[in-house]
Scaffold this motif. Structure first.
Motif, mmCIF file in Angstrom:
data_model
loop_
_atom_site.group_PDB
_atom_site.id
_atom_site.type_symbol
_atom_site.label_atom_id
_atom_site.label_comp_id
_atom_site.label_asym_id
_atom_site.label_seq_id
_atom_site.Cartn_x
_atom_site.Cartn_y
_atom_site.Cartn_z
ATOM 1 N N VAL A 199 0.795 -1.192 0.086
ATOM 2 C CA VAL A 199 -0.274 -0.284 0.141
ATOM 3 C C VAL A 199 1.072 1.628 -0.496
ATOM 4 O O VAL A 199 0.528 2.462 0.543
ATOM 5 N N SER A 200 1.967 1.256 -0.441
ATOM 6 C CA SER A 200 3.223 2.506 -0.491
ATOM 7 C C SER A 200 2.935 2.867 1.002
ATOM 8 O O SER A 200 2.909 4.255 0.894
ATOM 9 N N GLY A 201 3.447 2.318 1.990
ATOM 10 C CA GLY A 201 3.491 2.744 3.153
ATOM 11 C C GLY A 201 4.970 1.980 3.423
ATOM 12 O O GLY A 201 5.402 1.602 3.707
ATOM 13 N N ARG A 202 4.640 2.786 5.345
ATOM 14 C CA ARG A 202 6.005 2.033 5.905
ATOM 15 C C ARG A 202 5.485 1.752 7.437
ATOM 16 O O ARG A 202 4.602 2.350 8.085
ATOM 17 N N ALA A 203 5.754 0.490 8.122
ATOM 18 C CA ALA A 203 4.772 -0.166 9.418
ATOM 19 C C ALA A 203 6.436 -0.508 10.268
ATOM 20 O O ALA A 203 7.786 -1.064 9.678
ATOM 21 N N TYR A 204 6.580 0.165 11.445
ATOM 22 C CA TYR A 204 7.162 0.311 12.243
ATOM 23 C C TYR A 204 6.914 0.395 13.703
ATOM 24 O O TYR A 204 5.402 1.276 14.055
ATOM 25 N N HIS A 205 7.751 0.143 14.199
ATOM 26 C CA HIS A 205 7.563 0.659 15.877
ATOM 27 C C HIS A 205 7.756 2.074 15.934
ATOM 28 O O HIS A 205 9.805 1.861 16.338
ATOM 29 N N ASN A 248 16.172 0.896 -12.133
ATOM 30 C CA ASN A 248 14.658 1.360 -12.737
ATOM 31 C C ASN A 248 13.450 0.106 -12.414
ATOM 32 O O ASN A 248 12.768 0.668 -13.700
ATOM 33 N N ALA A 249 14.085 -0.595 -11.866
ATOM 34 C CA ALA A 249 13.322 -2.229 -12.019
ATOM 35 C C ALA A 249 13.373 -2.876 -11.116
ATOM 36 O O ALA A 249 14.650 -2.579 -10.487
ATOM 37 N N VAL A 250 12.373 -2.983 -10.947
ATOM 38 C CA VAL A 250 12.839 -4.211 -9.111
ATOM 39 C C VAL A 250 11.808 -5.380 -9.797
ATOM 40 O O VAL A 250 10.937 -5.101 -9.746
ATOM 41 N N VAL A 251 12.316 -6.262 -9.001
ATOM 42 C CA VAL A 251 11.645 -8.047 -8.727
ATOM 43 C C VAL A 251 11.361 -7.981 -7.091
ATOM 44 O O VAL A 251 11.982 -7.894 -6.717
ATOM 45 N N VAL A 267 5.783 -13.924 -9.162
ATOM 46 C CA VAL A 267 7.238 -12.798 -9.584
ATOM 47 C C VAL A 267 6.379 -11.873 -8.967
ATOM 48 O O VAL A 267 5.612 -11.442 -10.754
ATOM 49 N N GLY A 268 6.652 -10.692 -8.541
ATOM 50 C CA GLY A 268 5.864 -9.068 -8.766
ATOM 51 C C GLY A 268 7.052 -8.778 -9.331
ATOM 52 O O GLY A 268 8.638 -8.520 -9.928
ATOM 53 N N ARG A 269 6.452 -7.399 -10.784
ATOM 54 C CA ARG A 269 7.458 -6.479 -11.355
ATOM 55 C C ARG A 269 6.958 -5.374 -11.626
ATOM 56 O O ARG A 269 5.641 -5.228 -11.836
ATOM 57 N N ALA A 270 7.932 -4.499 -11.640
ATOM 58 C CA ALA A 270 7.547 -2.942 -11.675
ATOM 59 C C ALA A 270 9.131 -2.094 -12.091
ATOM 60 O O ALA A 270 10.166 -2.933 -12.103
ATOM 61 N N GLN A 271 8.627 -1.341 -13.534
ATOM 62 C CA GLN A 271 9.469 -0.596 -13.892
ATOM 63 C C GLN A 271 8.905 0.972 -14.400
ATOM 64 O O GLN A 271 8.283 0.653 -14.802
ATOM 65 N N ARG A 272 9.907 1.392 -14.714
ATOM 66 C CA ARG A 272 10.511 2.946 -15.290
ATOM 67 C C ARG A 272 10.066 3.060 -16.436
ATOM 68 O O ARG A 272 11.524 2.744 -16.340
ATOM 69 N N LEU A 273 9.083 3.089 -17.254
ATOM 70 C CA LEU A 273 9.641 2.811 -18.683
ATOM 71 C C LEU A 273 10.522 3.973 -19.018
ATOM 72 O O LEU A 273 11.353 4.275 -20.242
ATOM 73 N N THR A 274 9.293 4.950 -18.611
ATOM 74 C CA THR A 274 9.960 6.550 -19.892
ATOM 75 C C THR A 274 10.425 7.943 -18.428
ATOM 76 O O THR A 274 10.663 7.757 -17.827
ATOM 77 N N ALA A 304 3.330 -4.191 -4.545
ATOM 78 C CA ALA A 304 4.600 -3.982 -3.627
ATOM 79 C C ALA A 304 5.700 -3.419 -4.797
ATOM 80 O O ALA A 304 6.972 -2.571 -3.980
ATOM 81 N N ALA A 305 5.977 -4.651 -5.246
ATOM 82 C CA ALA A 305 6.935 -3.911 -6.797
ATOM 83 C C ALA A 305 6.938 -2.242 -6.964
ATOM 84 O O ALA A 305 7.771 -1.689 -6.650
ATOM 85 N N ALA A 306 5.715 -2.191 -7.406
ATOM 86 C CA ALA A 306 5.699 -0.753 -7.680
ATOM 87 C C ALA A 306 6.497 0.039 -6.547
ATOM 88 O O ALA A 306 6.172 1.492 -5.991
ATOM 89 N N ALA A 307 5.732 0.079 -5.135
ATOM 90 C CA ALA A 307 5.475 0.912 -4.096
ATOM 91 C C ALA A 307 7.258 1.214 -4.123
ATOM 92 O O ALA A 307 8.229 2.103 -3.143
ATOM 93 N N LEU A 308 8.203 -0.032 -4.269
ATOM 94 C CA LEU A 308 9.754 -0.199 -3.838
ATOM 95 C C LEU A 308 9.939 0.202 -4.820
ATOM 96 O O LEU A 308 11.979 1.280 -4.763
#
Length: 372
Positions: A199-205, A248-251, A267-274, A304-308
């Motif tokens: 969810v593009s967040g960070r969880a912690y104590h 510019n790409a995460v797996v 396998v989750g993937r995300a990349q910045r194309l442009t 999750a990959a897109a968030a990272l």
């Protein structure tokens, strides 16, 4: 610029030679009470990429009180108080952390000391038994699932145990027709990070007030301006441009076994194309795959990959200033303004801050704000 809970004058008075810093360390024992500890050396750090988020490592004088009270079996906590004494004698000090003692090693050579390590409550995720028995099915909204996870940790309260950003509270991390079942042998620390990434967040104590979940770090306004020069606080800086830490790409590879002992892999993937740093412009640069053992779906893995990806694409420049006077209010994921001789003032995200308690100095590691 907020310096809360310290007085706003801390921003100006940190430049005054008459200013002194307050650093106190105490052990809080459930039956023996509170005992003051004598610091020999200690570093307190906050790191957005680490679980647990807060850590204390240092050496304590091996006094009879310390030897009696520092029992890692007894859920002892180390209480850290930091502050300033302003010109005129006013003390402005606050408790910033109460961390669970993980280990204490007595060293007898030379001057006897006790080496201690203490952490925020994520360290409890490796403890058993659970307070919630057996497998359980996570809710599909982040806020509820996060609280379920905290309730499953030994020694943690249930229900209202976390402060969740309203933007994340009802965020859905699973499709409506999918479920996530958590088992006793699942890696809970990894699961917590994965839920937040989806969810593009960070969880912690936070090391003191409790469990939190925030949006991933973005530039929300500077909490400090740090400069070099005669009236500046920066003693030295190190600016690193490292292609190895940039991508510019995460797996993300998810591997797990279900209740029937069937193996799964998604396998989750995300990349910045442009754009100027996109795949079509500079070629694909994929970071080393991240391997997780938590159950997921294809859509959730890609999310999750897109968030990272947003964090990965901004790691091309890391500035690490060493600051001569600790600004106790700075935390990881906050924004600071840095000015160096070879650079105009610019905003950066603090990825980690390490306070040297006896010296009252600090070391920052920063990165550029995340891109949309």
């Amino acid at each position: 610029m907020s310096t809360a809970p310290w007085n706003a004058r801390a921003i100006d008075d940190t430049l005054a030679s008459a200013l002194t810093c307050v650093t106190r360390l105490e052990a809080v024992h459930p039956t023996l009470g509170v005992r003051a500890l004598e610091l020999v050396s200690a570093q307190l750090s906050y790191d957005e990429a680490r679980t647990p988020y807060v850590a204390l490592s240092g050496a304590i004088a091996a006094t009879p009180d310390a030897l009696e009270v520092l029992d890692e079996r007894a859920a002892v906590r180390l209480r850290v108080t930091l502050g300033y004494v302003y010109p005129g004698g006013e003390e402005d000090a606050h408790v910033v952390a109460e961390l669970l003692l993980e280990d204490a090693t007595v060293r007898r050579g030379g001057t006897p000391s006790i080496q201690v390590n203490a952490y925020s409550d994520e360290i409890l995720m490796g403890d058993a038994p659970w307070t919630v028995p057996g497998p359980w099915t996570a809710a599909t909204t982040f806020g509820t699932a996060y609280r379920q996870l905290i309730a499953a940790i030994a020694g943690q309260p249930a229900a209202d145990a976390a402060t969740v950003d309203p933007a994340l509270e009802h965020a859905t991390f699973l499709p409506a027709d999918e479920t996530l079942t958590v088992h006793a042998d699942d890696n809970l620390r990894q699961l917590m990070r994965d839920l937040a990434d989806r969810v593009s967040g960070r969880a912690y104590h936070d090391g003191l007030t409790g469990w939190r979940a925030d949006l991933a770090a973005v530039d929300t306004g500077s909490v400090a301006a740090i400069t070099t020069g005669r009236r500046g606080l920066i003693r030295s800086t190190e600016a690193t441009r490292d292609r190895g830490a940039w991508g510019n790409a995460v797996v993300i590879v998810y591997r797990w076994r279900d209740a029937t002992d069937t193996e799964h892999e998604i396998v989750g993937r995300a990349q910045r194309l442009t754009g100027p740093l996109g795949v079509e412009t500079v070629g694909r640069k994929t970071l080393p795959p991240i391997v997780r053992t938590t159950p997921t779906t294809q859509a959730a893995a890609d999310n999750a990959a897109a968030a990272l990806l947003g964090r990965a694409i901004t790691r091309r420049r890391v500035v690490a200033p060493e600051v001569a006077r600790a600004l106790w209010w700075i935390r990881a994921a906050q924004t600071v303004t840095v000015s160096t001789p070879d650079d105009l003032p610019h905003s950066v995200i603090v990825s980690s801050v390490t306070f040297d308690l006896p010296a009252a100095t600090m070391q920052l590691r920063t990165r550029t704000p995340e891109e949309a």
